[in-house]
Design an enzyme around this catalytic site. Sequence first.
Site, PDB file in Angstrom:
ATOM      1  N   HIS A  14       0.847  -1.202   0.000  1.00 52.78           N
ATOM      2  CA  HIS A  14       0.000   0.000   0.000  1.00 52.78           C
ATOM      3  C   HIS A  14       0.879   1.248   0.000  1.00 52.78           C
ATOM      4  O   HIS A  14       1.289   1.742   1.047  1.00 52.78           O
ATOM      5  CB  HIS A  14      -0.940   0.009   1.219  1.00 52.78           C
ATOM      6  CG  HIS A  14      -1.992   1.079   1.144  1.00 52.78           C
ATOM      7  ND1 HIS A  14      -3.347   0.807   1.062  1.00 52.78           N
ATOM      8  CD2 HIS A  14      -1.893   2.432   1.113  1.00 52.78           C
ATOM      9  CE1 HIS A  14      -4.019   1.944   0.990  1.00 52.78           C
ATOM     10  NE2 HIS A  14      -3.148   2.950   1.022  1.00 52.78           N
ATOM     11  N   HIS A  16       1.341   4.975  -2.527  1.00 54.38           N
ATOM     12  CA  HIS A  16       0.849   5.770  -3.655  1.00 54.38           C
ATOM     13  C   HIS A  16       2.017   6.383  -4.422  1.00 54.38           C
ATOM     14  O   HIS A  16       2.876   7.030  -3.819  1.00 54.38           O
ATOM     15  CB  HIS A  16      -0.069   6.890  -3.151  1.00 54.38           C
ATOM     16  CG  HIS A  16      -1.348   6.391  -2.559  1.00 54.38           C
ATOM     17  ND1 HIS A  16      -2.527   6.350  -3.271  1.00 54.38           N
ATOM     18  CD2 HIS A  16      -1.637   5.898  -1.323  1.00 54.38           C
ATOM     19  CE1 HIS A  16      -3.495   5.855  -2.492  1.00 54.38           C
ATOM     20  NE2 HIS A  16      -2.971   5.576  -1.305  1.00 54.38           N
ATOM     21  N   HIS A 212      -9.788   1.278  -0.329  1.00 54.42           N
ATOM     22  CA  HIS A 212      -9.542   2.083   0.866  1.00 54.42           C
ATOM     23  C   HIS A 212     -10.850   2.108   1.666  1.00 54.42           C
ATOM     24  O   HIS A 212     -11.865   2.588   1.156  1.00 54.42           O
ATOM     25  CB  HIS A 212      -9.216   3.530   0.494  1.00 54.42           C
ATOM     26  CG  HIS A 212      -7.817   3.760   0.016  1.00 54.42           C
ATOM     27  ND1 HIS A 212      -7.355   3.297  -1.197  1.00 54.42           N
ATOM     28  CD2 HIS A 212      -6.782   4.430   0.594  1.00 54.42           C
ATOM     29  CE1 HIS A 212      -6.090   3.675  -1.341  1.00 54.42           C
ATOM     30  NE2 HIS A 212      -5.717   4.361  -0.274  1.00 54.42           N
ATOM     31  N   GLU A 215     -10.490   3.704   7.002  1.00 57.28           N
ATOM     32  CA  GLU A 215      -9.304   4.487   7.373  1.00 57.28           C
ATOM     33  C   GLU A 215      -9.744   5.571   8.351  1.00 57.28           C
ATOM     34  O   GLU A 215      -9.338   5.595   9.498  1.00 57.28           O
ATOM     35  CB  GLU A 215      -8.658   5.110   6.123  1.00 57.28           C
ATOM     36  CG  GLU A 215      -7.433   5.960   6.454  1.00 57.28           C
ATOM     37  CD  GLU A 215      -6.778   6.589   5.220  1.00 57.28           C
ATOM     38  OE1 GLU A 215      -5.685   7.154   5.384  1.00 57.28           O
ATOM     39  OE2 GLU A 215      -7.346   6.527   4.112  1.00 57.28           O
TER      40      GLU A 215
END
Length: 358
Positions: A14, A16, A212, A215
């Site tokens: 995970h 970005h 996602h 979170e």
Amino acid sequence: MESKAFNKPKVELHVHLDGSIKPETIIHFAKKRQIKLPADTVEGLLEHVSYKEPLSLTEFLQKFNHYMPAIAGDREAIKRIAYEFVEMKAKEGVIYVEVRYSPHFLANSKVDPIPWGQKEGDITPDEVVDLVNQGLRKGEKTFNIKARSILCCMRHMPNWSSEVIELCKKYQNDTVVAIDLAGDESLNCESYPGHRKAYEEAVKCGIHRTVHAGEVGPPSVVKEAVEVLKAERIGHGYHTTEDPNLYKELLENNMHFEVCPWSSYLTSACHPDFTKHPATQFRKDKANFSLNTDDPLIFGSTLDVDYSIAVQHMGFTEDEFKRVNINAAKSSFLPDNEKKELLYKLYEAYGMILSTGL
């Protein structure tokens, strides 16, 4: 290898791409393209884009506005950030990484609206994926690690999602391994059916799925990710523990949670006391989870920061780190034969190869 808390090969699932850019690269392309940044030195730029004390998720997302105009819509920049990403991960001792990004956020053509206030150009989301793939492949050859990519749908842009799944299909055998859904968790899929349709197509075509969820959002978002979007992994998932029945069900189904400790502190996703972090619960329950950086540029971090937090505040042992990485490899979106190879590399590096007597 840079990592000190766990100085052995690692798997990261995970992270970005647009949150992992070298500040020097941002400055280089801003100068080349005559795009104004909030500062023109690395230290000055980091004062604007990086931070060390918790902000809200919205404040965190605003950080991208400072530097993405320098990168989006430039072929050389897109290829370079992918290449340098692989270099960065190799230095951290990662041997397999899945990097995620929204192709639309790096494009300036055939995207509505055009992001970051760019003028219309000629780089489509499709070409973005091709450019990232080129950078990743070059990085793999140079730094001798394996990198795959995940294409993100954005919750506030359901009109992009049908193209995201088509790009996943087109590039399925060329670094792209999965689809993701990121962004504001309060925007559910009932109101935005574009995402649901994209994920239904993913299931139909055998494209892997992560979302996602949980979170900053409640357990209901996680439930929707699993039941409606058929997610195979959950990005973050911290608030799942607030619904004991859902949590128990996901534990029983061996659902993988992509945990990002330092990120969760800086986005105020979790209690600031790490001893109360859901990862401590995951650890206690021997849940299936990985440790990840999320957005290292903005969080001023490396993977070692997350592993150090796990050691210092959560009591993780070396054996537990081995287990975390083996679970990450098992939950990776690689084809089975490549997954077996990856697991063998880890078992070998961890001294876990058993004699078969052959």
